[in-house]
Design a protein around this motif. Structure first.
Motif, PDB file in Angstrom:
ATOM      1  N   VAL A   8       0.834  -1.211   0.000  1.00 26.76           N
ATOM      2  CA  VAL A   8       0.000   0.000   0.000  1.00 26.76           C
ATOM      3  C   VAL A   8       0.862   1.252   0.000  1.00 26.76           C
ATOM      4  CG1 VAL A   8      -1.697   1.300   1.320  1.00 26.76           C
ATOM      5  CG2 VAL A   8      -1.963  -1.165   1.041  1.00 26.76           C
ATOM      6  N   ASP A   9       1.920   1.260   0.781  1.00 25.68           N
ATOM      7  CA  ASP A   9       2.791   2.448   0.826  1.00 25.68           C
ATOM      8  C   ASP A   9       3.441   2.714  -0.521  1.00 25.68           C
ATOM      9  OD1 ASP A   9       2.142   2.765   3.435  1.00 25.68           O
ATOM     10  OD2 ASP A   9       3.942   1.748   4.209  1.00 25.68           O
ATOM     11  N   ARG A  10       3.896   1.652  -1.200  1.00 26.90           N
ATOM     12  CA  ARG A  10       4.533   1.843  -2.505  1.00 26.90           C
ATOM     13  C   ARG A  10       3.524   2.346  -3.546  1.00 26.90           C
ATOM     14  NH1 ARG A  10       8.427  -3.556  -2.995  1.00 26.90           N
ATOM     15  NH2 ARG A  10       9.931  -2.904  -1.386  1.00 26.90           N
ATOM     16  N   GLU A  11       2.307   1.833  -3.475  1.00 22.94           N
ATOM     17  CA  GLU A  11       1.290   2.279  -4.412  1.00 22.94           C
ATOM     18  C   GLU A  11       0.967   3.761  -4.216  1.00 22.94           C
ATOM     19  OE1 GLU A  11      -0.997   1.520  -7.716  1.00 22.94           O
ATOM     20  OE2 GLU A  11       0.378   0.165  -6.675  1.00 22.94           O
ATOM     21  N   GLY A  12       0.915   4.225  -2.933  1.00 24.33           N
ATOM     22  CA  GLY A  12       0.663   5.648  -2.666  1.00 24.33           C
ATOM     23  C   GLY A  12       1.780   6.538  -3.165  1.00 24.33           C
ATOM     24  N   GLU A  13       3.035   6.056  -3.042  1.00 26.75           N
ATOM     25  CA  GLU A  13       4.159   6.849  -3.541  1.00 26.75           C
ATOM     26  C   GLU A  13       4.082   7.016  -5.065  1.00 26.75           C
ATOM     27  OE1 GLU A  13       7.654   4.976  -2.192  1.00 26.75           O
ATOM     28  OE2 GLU A  13       7.383   5.555  -0.071  1.00 26.75           O
ATOM     29  N   ARG A  14       3.705   5.909  -5.733  1.00 29.65           N
ATOM     30  CA  ARG A  14       3.598   5.981  -7.194  1.00 29.65           C
ATOM     31  C   ARG A  14       2.522   6.992  -7.621  1.00 29.65           C
ATOM     32  NH1 ARG A  14       3.776  -0.474  -8.759  1.00 29.65           N
ATOM     33  NH2 ARG A  14       5.958  -0.830  -8.136  1.00 29.65           N
ATOM     34  N   MET A  15       1.390   6.968  -6.941  1.00 34.62           N
ATOM     35  CA  MET A  15       0.327   7.916  -7.269  1.00 34.62           C
ATOM     36  C   MET A  15       0.765   9.364  -7.011  1.00 34.62           C
ATOM     37  SD  MET A  15      -2.151   6.168  -8.464  1.00 34.62           S
ATOM     38  CE  MET A  15      -3.463   7.367  -8.389  1.00 34.62           C
ATOM     39  N   GLN A  16       1.522   9.582  -5.948  1.00 37.93           N
ATOM     40  CA  GLN A  16       1.997  10.945  -5.645  1.00 37.93           C
ATOM     41  C   GLN A  16       2.974  11.426  -6.703  1.00 37.93           C
ATOM     42  OE1 GLN A  16       0.855  12.852  -3.214  1.00 37.93           O
ATOM     43  NE2 GLN A  16       2.162  14.565  -3.904  1.00 37.93           N
ATOM     44  N   VAL A  17       3.886  10.495  -7.113  1.00 36.46           N
ATOM     45  CA  VAL A  17       4.857  10.867  -8.154  1.00 36.46           C
ATOM     46  C   VAL A  17       4.143  11.190  -9.462  1.00 36.46           C
ATOM     47  CG1 VAL A  17       6.743   9.970  -9.566  1.00 36.46           C
ATOM     48  CG2 VAL A  17       6.734   9.578  -7.100  1.00 36.46           C
ATOM     49  N   LEU A  18       3.131  10.392  -9.804  1.00 41.46           N
ATOM     50  CA  LEU A  18       2.378  10.651 -11.033  1.00 41.46           C
ATOM     51  C   LEU A  18       1.658  12.005 -10.961  1.00 41.46           C
ATOM     52  CD1 LEU A  18       1.432   9.586 -13.757  1.00 41.46           C
ATOM     53  CD2 LEU A  18      -0.484   8.461 -12.598  1.00 41.46           C
ATOM     54  N   ALA A  19       1.067  12.299  -9.801  1.00 40.65           N
ATOM     55  CA  ALA A  19       0.388  13.598  -9.656  1.00 40.65           C
ATOM     56  C   ALA A  19       1.373  14.752  -9.774  1.00 40.65           C
ATOM     57  CB  ALA A  19      -0.346  13.641  -8.322  1.00 40.65           C
ATOM     58  N   ASP A  20       2.565  14.578  -9.201  1.00 41.60           N
ATOM     59  CA  ASP A  20       3.583  15.639  -9.316  1.00 41.60           C
ATOM     60  C   ASP A  20       3.992  15.849 -10.763  1.00 41.60           C
ATOM     61  OD1 ASP A  20       3.456  15.934  -6.615  1.00 41.60           O
ATOM     62  OD2 ASP A  20       5.250  14.728  -6.187  1.00 41.60           O
ATOM     63  N   HIS A  21       4.139  14.741 -11.520  1.00 41.92           N
ATOM     64  CA  HIS A  21       4.504  14.871 -12.935  1.00 41.92           C
ATOM     65  C   HIS A  21       3.424  15.624 -13.719  1.00 41.92           C
ATOM     66  CE1 HIS A  21       8.264  12.780 -13.013  1.00 41.92           C
ATOM     67  NE2 HIS A  21       7.754  11.647 -12.481  1.00 41.92           N
ATOM     68  N   VAL A  22       2.164  15.289 -13.464  1.00 39.16           N
ATOM     69  CA  VAL A  22       1.064  15.977 -14.161  1.00 39.16           C
ATOM     70  C   VAL A  22       1.056  17.473 -13.835  1.00 39.16           C
ATOM     71  CG1 VAL A  22      -1.450  16.138 -14.353  1.00 39.16           C
ATOM     72  CG2 VAL A  22      -0.345  13.886 -14.309  1.00 39.16           C
ATOM     73  N   TYR A  23       1.288  17.819 -12.571  1.00 36.15           N
ATOM     74  CA  TYR A  23       1.315  19.232 -12.161  1.00 36.15           C
ATOM     75  C   TYR A  23       2.425  19.993 -12.880  1.00 36.15           C
ATOM     76  CZ  TYR A  23       2.064  23.290  -9.190  1.00 36.15           C
ATOM     77  OH  TYR A  23       2.257  24.558  -8.717  1.00 36.15           O
ATOM     78  N   HIS A  24       3.620  19.342 -12.915  1.00 33.46           N
ATOM     79  CA  HIS A  24       4.740  20.017 -13.582  1.00 33.46           C
ATOM     80  C   HIS A  24       4.488  20.186 -15.074  1.00 33.46           C
ATOM     81  CE1 HIS A  24       7.070  18.591  -9.916  1.00 33.46           C
ATOM     82  NE2 HIS A  24       7.253  19.913  -9.924  1.00 33.46           N
ATOM     83  N   VAL A  25       3.844  19.171 -15.683  1.00 33.03           N
ATOM     84  CA  VAL A  25       3.530  19.281 -17.108  1.00 33.03           C
ATOM     85  C   VAL A  25       2.561  20.425 -17.366  1.00 33.03           C
ATOM     86  CG1 VAL A  25       2.394  18.107 -19.030  1.00 33.03           C
ATOM     87  CG2 VAL A  25       4.033  16.869 -17.623  1.00 33.03           C
ATOM     88  N   LEU A  26       1.538  20.576 -16.503  1.00 37.47           N
ATOM     89  CA  LEU A  26       0.575  21.677 -16.676  1.00 37.47           C
ATOM     90  C   LEU A  26       1.239  23.040 -16.506  1.00 37.47           C
ATOM     91  CD1 LEU A  26      -2.535  20.219 -14.786  1.00 37.47           C
ATOM     92  CD2 LEU A  26      -2.210  20.436 -17.255  1.00 37.47           C
ATOM     93  N   VAL A  27       2.131  23.144 -15.512  1.00 37.51           N
ATOM     94  CA  VAL A  27       2.831  24.418 -15.306  1.00 37.51           C
ATOM     95  C   VAL A  27       3.681  24.770 -16.508  1.00 37.51           C
ATOM     96  CG1 VAL A  27       4.571  25.583 -13.911  1.00 37.51           C
ATOM     97  CG2 VAL A  27       2.771  24.262 -12.804  1.00 37.51           C
ATOM     98  N   ILE A  28       4.408  23.749 -17.012  1.00 36.07           N
ATOM     99  CA  ILE A  28       5.265  24.003 -18.177  1.00 36.07           C
ATOM    100  C   ILE A  28       4.422  24.383 -19.396  1.00 36.07           C
ATOM    101  CG2 ILE A  28       6.840  22.893 -19.793  1.00 36.07           C
ATOM    102  CD1 ILE A  28       7.890  21.231 -17.430  1.00 36.07           C
TER     103      ILE A  28
END
Length: 407
Positions: free
Chosen positions: A12-32
């Motif tokens: 469960v912890d690893r799955e949450g980290e993956r989702m957080q990393v994916l959300a961070d990538h999407v945020y950075h893509v939108l900002v760029i």
């Protein structure tokens, strides 16, 4: 059992980290993407913006001292001519320098009194906003509306404009406008933002003109002034608009001891322009005009008196032995052409007694006695556009106004 639970928690912890990393990538893509879109929009706007043309060399701004020096040099020649004329007495031929009001509209009877004077304080208190007044005049003629029915252009046949420059009151001329028909007259006093309107009798028009211009009997000494530059008393859409500035420049080089020169320096003079137009010409083409300078106790006529007959030919008075004025399509007599200009130089022919017209631009050496009426070598006017100046009885001015507006 505990081992199985521990493995499931780690999953469960690893799955949450993956989702957080994916959300961070999407945020950075939108900002760029937002930054890139803004940058591209700025570039497109800059490319579409029209380029400013390179300004050429700009002349340095003229200082007040330089302007005064330039004006003094400009009118210095006029002052020299004025001094030369001071020592020469006026002759009967001075009237031949221009078409006088008396020659066009006749002279008042000997000993005739001035008409009764009416002051603007005797007018009503009706005030119109300048914008409302202009909207009333510009109302379409084919639309039935109260604004159009109230406009004087719907019933008037003649319009008299009296432009008056009182040097001590303001630097720009004031306007009194009179609309009239056979049995009705409307007077307007124009100010900066308002127009004072009142209905008067047609018989009272000349009295209000006298009160507005302050014309009265004069007993001053006639000065040597015989010419004024054309820009001193211009007509057109804004008559007398440059008069104050030009006369102030002339006063700086005017001869000392001259009554008119002293009055100009003291700012004690009145300048008037009387312009009449008719409804047939849509109030645009004047059918008569007269310019007057009231200064140093003497009233002077400046430039030609003008009156247009119904056949659209400029009327000029005939001298002794002259033929009748030409009609439309015919050649105008040379004598009428010469007197009509009112300035014996440049385009006016100056051969003795011939009355021929010189070619434009050809210099003329002297003023012929047949034109000026004065013998001997006399000073030349400044230029072809100079306006002749001749003393006139103020009663002749008021009579001219009365004859101008005859229906």
């Amino acid at each position: 059992m505990p081992r199985v639970l521990m493995n499931s928690g780690l999953f469960v912890d690893r799955e949450g980290e993956r989702m957080q990393v994916l959300a961070d990538h999407v945020y950075h893509v939108l900002v760029i993407a937002f930054v890139a879109t803004t940058f591209i929009e700025v570039i497109v706007k800059a490319a579409r913006k029209p380029r400013k043309r390179k300004r050429g060399p700009v002349a340095p701004r003229e200082s007040a001292a330089e302007r005064e020096k330039r004006l003094r040099e400009r009118y210095a020649a006029f002052g020299d001519r004025w001094r030369e004329w001071l020592d020469r007495p006026r002759g009967s031929g001075d009237a031949d320098r221009l078409v006088t009001a008396a020659s066009v509209w006749g002279s008042p009877e000997q000993g005739a009194s001035f008409p009764r004077r009416f002051h603007d304080s005797q007018l009503g208190k009706v005030m119109l906003d300048k914008r409302s007044y202009l909207a009333m005049l510009n109302a379409p003629a084919d639309v039935v509306q109260p604004r159009r029915e109230l406009a004087p252009t719907s019933w008037a046949k003649i319009r008299l404009d009296v432009w008056a420059l009182h040097s001590k009151a303001a630097q720009k001329p004031r306007l009194m406008r009179v609309w009239l028909s056979g049995d009705r007259a409307l007077v307007e006093l124009h100010r900066t933002r308002v127009v004072k309107v009142d209905e008067i009798l047609p018989s009272e028009i000349v009295g209000f003109v006298r009160g507005f211009t302050r014309l009265a009997p004069r007993k001053g000494a006639v000065d040597g002034l015989r010419w004024l530059p054309a820009e001193a008393m211009e007509l057109g859409e804004k008559p007398l608009w440059n008069t104050f500035r030009v006369l102030r420049g002339i006063s700086g080089v005017a001869p000392e001891g001259s009554p008119v020169a002293d009055a100009l320096r003291a700012g004690d003079y009145h300048a008037f322009a009387f312009v009449v137009s008719r409804a047939e010409s849509a109030w645009k083409e004047p059918c008569a005009h007269l310019r007057v300078l009231d200064c140093a106790g003497v009233t002077y006529q400046v430039g030609d008196a003008f009156s247009r007959e119904s056949d659209d030919v400029r009327w000029a008075p005939r001298g002794a032995g002259d033929e009748a004025p030409a009609r439309a399509g015919e050649e105008e007599p040379t004598e009428a052409s010469r007197r009509g200009r009112g300035r014996p130089s440049g385009l006016a022919g100056l051969s003795e007694g011939s009355g021929t017209v010189a070619t434009p631009g050809k210099p003329v050496s002297g003023v012929g006695p047949g034109v000026s009426g004065l013998l001997g070598d006399e000073p030349e006017p400044l230029a072809d556009t100079d306006l002749a100046v001749v003393p006139i009885d103020p009663r002749e001015v008021l009579r001219a106004v009365e004859r101008m507006i005859e229906l």
